[in-house]
Scaffold this active site. Structure first.
Site, PDB file in Angstrom:
ATOM      1  N   ASP A 170       0.835  -1.212   0.000  1.00 42.81           N
ATOM      2  CA  ASP A 170       0.000   0.000   0.000  1.00 42.81           C
ATOM      3  C   ASP A 170       0.869   1.261   0.000  1.00 42.81           C
ATOM      4  OD1 ASP A 170      -1.246  -2.327   1.327  1.00 42.81           O
ATOM      5  OD2 ASP A 170      -2.999  -1.035   1.555  1.00 42.81           O
ATOM      6  N   GLU A 228      -4.238   1.430  -3.496  1.00 45.69           N
ATOM      7  CA  GLU A 228      -5.570   1.757  -2.946  1.00 45.69           C
ATOM      8  C   GLU A 228      -5.557   3.058  -2.141  1.00 45.69           C
ATOM      9  OE1 GLU A 228      -7.555  -0.332   0.040  1.00 45.69           O
ATOM     10  OE2 GLU A 228      -5.934  -0.191   1.474  1.00 45.69           O
ATOM     11  N   ASN A 229      -4.378   3.463  -1.638  1.00 47.53           N
ATOM     12  CA  ASN A 229      -4.273   4.686  -0.827  1.00 47.53           C
ATOM     13  C   ASN A 229      -3.521   5.810  -1.542  1.00 47.53           C
ATOM     14  OD1 ASN A 229      -3.602   2.147   1.327  1.00 47.53           O
ATOM     15  ND2 ASN A 229      -5.335   3.457   1.839  1.00 47.53           N
ATOM     16  N   ASN A 245      -9.938  -2.348  -0.511  1.00 49.15           N
ATOM     17  CA  ASN A 245     -11.234  -1.821  -0.049  1.00 49.15           C
ATOM     18  C   ASN A 245     -11.373  -0.309  -0.176  1.00 49.15           C
ATOM     19  OD1 ASN A 245      -9.225  -1.904   2.080  1.00 49.15           O
ATOM     20  ND2 ASN A 245     -10.804  -1.158   3.450  1.00 49.15           N
ATOM     21  N   HIS A 246     -10.254   0.416  -0.232  1.00 46.82           N
ATOM     22  CA  HIS A 246     -10.350   1.877  -0.396  1.00 46.82           C
ATOM     23  C   HIS A 246     -10.352   2.321  -1.860  1.00 46.82           C
ATOM     24  CE1 HIS A 246     -10.353   3.022   3.738  1.00 46.82           C
ATOM     25  NE2 HIS A 246      -9.268   2.334   3.995  1.00 46.82           N
ATOM     26  N   HIS A 294      -5.743  -8.799  -0.320  1.00 42.97           N
ATOM     27  CA  HIS A 294      -6.007  -7.623   0.507  1.00 42.97           C
ATOM     28  C   HIS A 294      -6.805  -8.083   1.717  1.00 42.97           C
ATOM     29  CE1 HIS A 294      -5.565  -3.342   0.663  1.00 42.97           C
ATOM     30  NE2 HIS A 294      -6.799  -3.227   1.106  1.00 42.97           N
ATOM     31  N   HIS A 341      -2.954  -4.395   2.955  1.00 45.69           N
ATOM     32  CA  HIS A 341      -4.069  -3.783   3.708  1.00 45.69           C
ATOM     33  C   HIS A 341      -3.710  -3.397   5.141  1.00 45.69           C
ATOM     34  CE1 HIS A 341      -8.078  -2.768   5.153  1.00 45.69           C
ATOM     35  NE2 HIS A 341      -7.951  -3.682   6.100  1.00 45.69           N
ATOM     36  N   HIS A 355      -0.892  -2.490   6.320  1.00 45.28           N
ATOM     37  CA  HIS A 355       0.158  -1.457   6.263  1.00 45.28           C
ATOM     38  C   HIS A 355       1.351  -1.777   7.164  1.00 45.28           C
ATOM     39  CE1 HIS A 355      -2.677   1.951   4.624  1.00 45.28           C
ATOM     40  NE2 HIS A 355      -2.903   0.774   4.072  1.00 45.28           N
TER      41      HIS A 355
HETATM   42 FE   LIG Z   1      -4.211   0.335   2.490  1.00 47.32          FE
HETATM   43 FE   LIG Z   2      -7.174  -1.676   2.539  1.00 47.21          FE
END
Ligand SMILES: [Fe+2]
Ligand SMILES: [Fe+2]
Length: 268
Positions: A10, A41-42, A69-70, A158, A183, A185
């Site tokens: 991430d 995703e981030n 998910n983000h 993830h 996910h 981190h």
């Molecule tokens: Fe993330």
């Molecule tokens: Fe995530």
């Protein structure tokens, strides 16, 4: 000749992008990967994908972007990114309601890699508006339909629970070449090659501020845990140093033969 893969977990906002722009060329020089994959995703202010943020990384020649998910947190901008960027994928088991696709095959240097993005179910029950189907069954479906003989297969899983992560590793052992968790981190210390030849780590860890809590300023997160606020004030910590977490793998005939954890700290 092995298929050489480099995967970054991430990557958080502006500081994450700047860290990759600064350090990825040197890491590429050192490892000479065939394929570079980054979880984005981030990438947009810590939440969601957008074409603008991803295009900032164009000069790095990244082969596949994965997410989680983000991914859709930026609404229309995120949806457009999935139309705009062909090698941007999102977890395949989110179903077909959302834009984008869950796997992609990339070919380079006479080598082929099937990259798959899956999302876990444990601890995601209330976090996502769409139903997340079994990532295990989803892998089986993709494998049956897509897999070519002895092809390198990469999974970004993830996921939150280390039990589910390791379950995915062993479930796909001998079929996937490399399974990397994302996910949380936070990097884990369990990088290994499983008995049937799948390279595995529960979580690669993030590219983001070292002195943060998952990329968020320490005080913001502490305020939540200490009861000073009922809702996290979401910001991205951008103070140096920025840490970079990645995994490098060499794959022969679909099996991982060497795996290595990569960690760097850079100032941007
Ligand atoms: Fe993330
Ligand atoms: Fe995530």
């Amino acid at each position: 000749m092995p298929v050489k893969v480099l995967f970054f977990g991430d990557t958080i906002g502006k500081s994450g992008r700047a860290a990759l722009l600064k350090e990825l060329p040197a890491i590429r020089e050192r490892y000479q990967p065939d394929f570079v994959i980054v979880n984005v995703e981030n990438i947009t202010h810590g939440k969601g994908v957008s074409s603008k943020a991803i295009h900032e990384l164009d000069q790095l020649d990244i082969d596949v972007y994965t997410s989680g998910n983000h991914a859709f947190d930026k609404g229309q901008f995120s949806a457009e990114a999935f139309k705009d960027i062909p090698n941007l994928i999102r977890p395949s088991n989110y179903g077909s309601v959302l834009p984008g696709k869950g796997f992609v095959r990339v070919e380079k240097n006479g080598k082929s890699l099937l990259a798959i993005n899956l999302n876990a179910q444990v601890f995601f029950e209330k976090q996502f508006p769409t139903e997340i189907s079994s990532p295990f069954m989803e892998f089986d479906t993709i494998w049956k339909a897509e897999h070519q003989n002895k092809e390198a297969v990469f999974i970004d899983f993830h996921s939150e629970a280390t039990s589910e992560k390791r379950a995915m590793g062993f479930y796909t052992d001998g079929r996937a070449s490399l399974v990397c968790g994302t996910h949380t981190h936070v990097a884990t210390a369990d990088l290994q090659i499983l008995p049937n030849g799948t390279g595995y780590i529960s979580d690669v860890g993030m590219t983001g501020a070292l002195n943060s809590i998952l990329g968020v300023p320490v005080q913001n997160s502490l305020d939540l845990f200490l009861g000073n606020t009922s809702k996290l004030v979401f910001e991205v910590e951008e103070q140096n140093p920025i840490m970079i977490n990645a995994v490098y793998a060499e794959i022969e005939d679909g099996k991982a033969v060497a795996v290595e954890k990569i960690y760097r700290e850079v100032s941007i």
